[in-house]
Scaffold this active site. Structure first.
Site, mmCIF file in Angstrom:
data_model
loop_
_atom_site.group_PDB
_atom_site.id
_atom_site.type_symbol
_atom_site.label_atom_id
_atom_site.label_comp_id
_atom_site.label_asym_id
_atom_site.label_seq_id
_atom_site.Cartn_x
_atom_site.Cartn_y
_atom_site.Cartn_z
ATOM 1 N N TYR A 193 -7.786 -23.103 11.870
ATOM 2 C CA TYR A 193 -6.674 -22.299 12.373
ATOM 3 C C TYR A 193 -7.201 -21.193 13.283
ATOM 4 C CZ TYR A 193 -2.690 -19.148 12.599
ATOM 5 O OH TYR A 193 -1.670 -18.358 13.058
ATOM 6 N N HIS A 208 3.042 -13.820 23.163
ATOM 7 C CA HIS A 208 3.284 -12.811 22.138
ATOM 8 C C HIS A 208 3.568 -11.425 22.718
ATOM 9 C CE1 HIS A 208 2.042 -15.975 19.523
ATOM 10 N NE2 HIS A 208 1.974 -15.207 18.452
ATOM 11 N N TYR A 239 14.804 28.541 -6.074
ATOM 12 C CA TYR A 239 13.827 27.456 -6.152
ATOM 13 C C TYR A 239 13.022 27.289 -4.863
ATOM 14 C CZ TYR A 239 15.753 25.574 -10.547
ATOM 15 O OH TYR A 239 16.148 25.385 -11.839
ATOM 16 N N ARG A 295 10.477 29.936 -5.449
ATOM 17 C CA ARG A 295 9.773 29.876 -6.722
ATOM 18 C C ARG A 295 8.984 28.575 -6.880
ATOM 19 N NH1 ARG A 295 13.023 29.397 -12.145
ATOM 20 N NH2 ARG A 295 14.642 30.193 -10.767
ATOM 21 N N PHE A 347 -3.984 -9.340 7.361
ATOM 22 C CA PHE A 347 -3.154 -8.770 8.414
ATOM 23 C C PHE A 347 -1.866 -8.156 7.874
ATOM 24 C CE2 PHE A 347 -2.421 -13.421 8.252
ATOM 25 C CZ PHE A 347 -1.184 -13.399 7.605
ATOM 26 N N GLU A 369 6.091 -17.636 8.081
ATOM 27 C CA GLU A 369 5.787 -16.229 7.819
ATOM 28 C C GLU A 369 7.029 -15.630 7.163
ATOM 29 O OE1 GLU A 369 4.476 -14.747 11.606
ATOM 30 O OE2 GLU A 369 2.934 -16.293 11.757
#
Length: 539
Positions: free
Chosen positions: A54, A84, A290, A293, A350, A436
């Protein structure tokens, strides 16, 4: 100009920022180069074996079962980059591109990717000589890596795509930038376009380097921001005549979270020597709200979240994250394919989940940091909450003037945006014919975290501006006593006053917020605090 050594083992988030923002020079030591050469030799050995592997001689994703003929192997890699490069959205900023590039180089030189040394050298030259590929920010799913952004980056290596160079002839120092073709950009630095060898295209785009580069900047910026928030909170505590007793070491010792201790210690250091605090230590107020504090507890939790992110980023920066990975033959017991010289294994390094989840945690923490800062801004401005010495909205002529009233509006709007950001990493859209089928969305998580840092920085800047203005009224109210402020809070006031004058009448205040946010972003506040607090031992 510093030099950052990329050895595949020791890169830190601070190193990434040094290259990305400060243009530190990147270099690759001989030990890493040797690993790159050995890895390439293993790839070539496997190719010669004729086995189907691959990424070397098969299709990609769902097309993994398609065998590619030897004469088409180089074309396969080029087609991969072209196909891509399908990103969308805004273009990445210069520093974002550089962060991605330096992270990619460091991953390649670990010696498990099988690229030639020439590929590494071209990327290093682009970084050092100011060639920055034009990269679309959206398109990565954070599994198979940050494919689309890395493909846009990698097109320039083969003389395609576009790049923005720092000058027509990089290095001439004219301070200009130029958008030109990938081929022209390489020519400007005396480089020829690469002719990709088998596996190199896949090795360039298969990995988490956009996620990791952005995350490295989130770490550095976030750590700087939480320190600024401590400083802002200390100034608000002082100017609202609240107590710093809540930062006492004894309180933190019985709940010893590291971040809580660190923030509490910094509050004590910042207010050391403050006669304002001492003068009101025994006032009638029993407890503060708060937002004052619980400052060490909230800010400390943010520190812990950022420490968790830093640890993950440091690991990821020095990891091999592409697929398949190239190992020495004797390094694996069950080889998927290989020869006596090398083995190539397919896996999932990946996948961006290790950073995606930490980025979500950091983003949520920064949102809470912004939220408590916004509450303290309100206590400085709100006439229903203010102490008597502070005028409504810190306006010098309340009613006729609005003072810093709208600073809180801006803080509230930015906080709303932060709270509206969804959890990218919990989403999943299967792709590539369902091959995927579980993705991390880590790049979007990183972009969201960047937005959180930017918004929180402006909110903290608003608190610093308002706290500094409030200090003017403290001085006026107690002029007869001539009370001094803390060593650190005085340094904060002085730094803010360098860029923001007192508010004697209404003016557009966006410039006040922008100027102080820039001081935080650039590390100027950090530097000022380091100088003011040098050698101090908190009590």
């Amino acid at each position: 100009m510093t030099t950052v050594e990329l050895d595949g083992e020791s890169l830190t988030p601070d190193d990434v920022v040094a290259v990305a923002r400060d243009d530190a020079t990147a270099s690759v030591p001989e030990s890493a180069r040797e690993r790159v050469r050995e890895s390439r030799e293993r790839v070539e050995s496997v190719i010669e074996s004729g086995d189907a592997v691959y990424g070397l001689n098969t299709g990609f994703g769902e097309l993994v079962d398609e065998r590619i003929s030897p004469e088409d192997l180089e074309r396969l890699q080029v087609n991969l980059l072209r196909s891509h490069a399908a990103g969308a959205g805004r273009e990445l900023a210069r520093e974002e591109v550089r962060a991605m590039m330096v992270a990619r180089i460091n991953a390649l030189v670990k010696g498990y990717s099988g690229v030639r040394e020439r590929v590494v050298d071209t990327l290093v030259a682009m970084c050092n000589e100011g060639v920055h590929p034009v990269v679309k920010s959206r398109g990565s799913l954070g599994a198979s890596g940050d494919l689309a952004p890395l493909a846009h980056m990698s097109l320039v290596l083969i003389g395609e795509g576009e790049a923005i160079v720092d000058a027509e002839n990089p290095g001439d120092g004219d301070g200009t930038t130029h958008r030109i073709s990938g081929e022209e950009a390489l020519a400007a630095i005396d480089r020829d376009p690469l002719e990709l060898a088998p596996k190199e295209g896949l090795a360039l785009i298969n990995g988490t380097q956009l996620t990791t580069g952005l995350a490295a900047m989130v770490v550095v910026d976030g750590e700087r921001l939480v320190r600024a928030a401590d400083a802002a909170g200390a100034l608000t505590t002082e100017t609202t005549l609240a107590t710093t007793a809540t930062s006492a070491a004894a309180i933190q010792d019985v709940r010893p979270h590291a971040g809580q201790r660190e923030s509490a210690e910094l509050i004590r250091r910042l207010t050391d020597g403050s006669e304002v605090v001492e003068a009101h230590r025994n006032c009638d107020r029993v407890q503060d709200a708060y937002a004052l504090r619980c400052l060490p507890q909230v800010h400390g939790a943010v520190r812990d979240a950022l420490a968790h992110l830093r640890a993950g980023v440091e690991t990821e920066l020095n990891s091999a994250t592409d697929n398949p990975l190239v190992f020495p033959a004797d390094a694996v017991d069950d080889r998927a394919s290989g020869t006596d010289r090398g083995a190539i294994l397919s896996g999932g390094n990946f996948h961006g989940a290790p950073l995606a989840l930490r980025l979500e945690y950091a983003r949520l923490a920064l949102t809470d940091l912004a939220a408590i800062a916004e509450r303290r801004i309100d206590r400085l401005l709100n006439p229903n909450l203010q102490e008597d010495h502070l005028p409504p909205f810190l306006a010098s002529d309340s009613g006729l003037e609005s003072g810093y009233m709208i600073a809180q509006y801006t803080a509230a709007a930015l906080l709303n945006e932060m709270r509206s950001i969804g959890a990218a990493s919990t989403d999943n859209t299967p792709v590539s014919g369902n091959q995927e089928d579980h993705v991390s969305m880590s790049a979007q998580a990183a972009l969201n975290a960047r937005t959180a840092v930017e918004n929180a920085r402006t909110i903290v800047a608003a608190e610093l501006v308002c706290g500094t203005e409030a200090a003017e009224y403290v001085d006026d109210a107690f002029a007869a006593d001539d009370l001094s402020h803390g060593a650190g809070t005085s340094a904060v006031r002085d730094l803010v006053r360098d860029v923001v004058p007192p508010l004697t009448t209404d003016r557009p205040i966006h410039t006040d917020l922008e100027a102080v946010a820039a001081l935080v972003d650039a590390g100027c506040l950090d530097d000022a605090l380091d100088r003011a607090l040098a050698g101090f031992e908190p009590t």
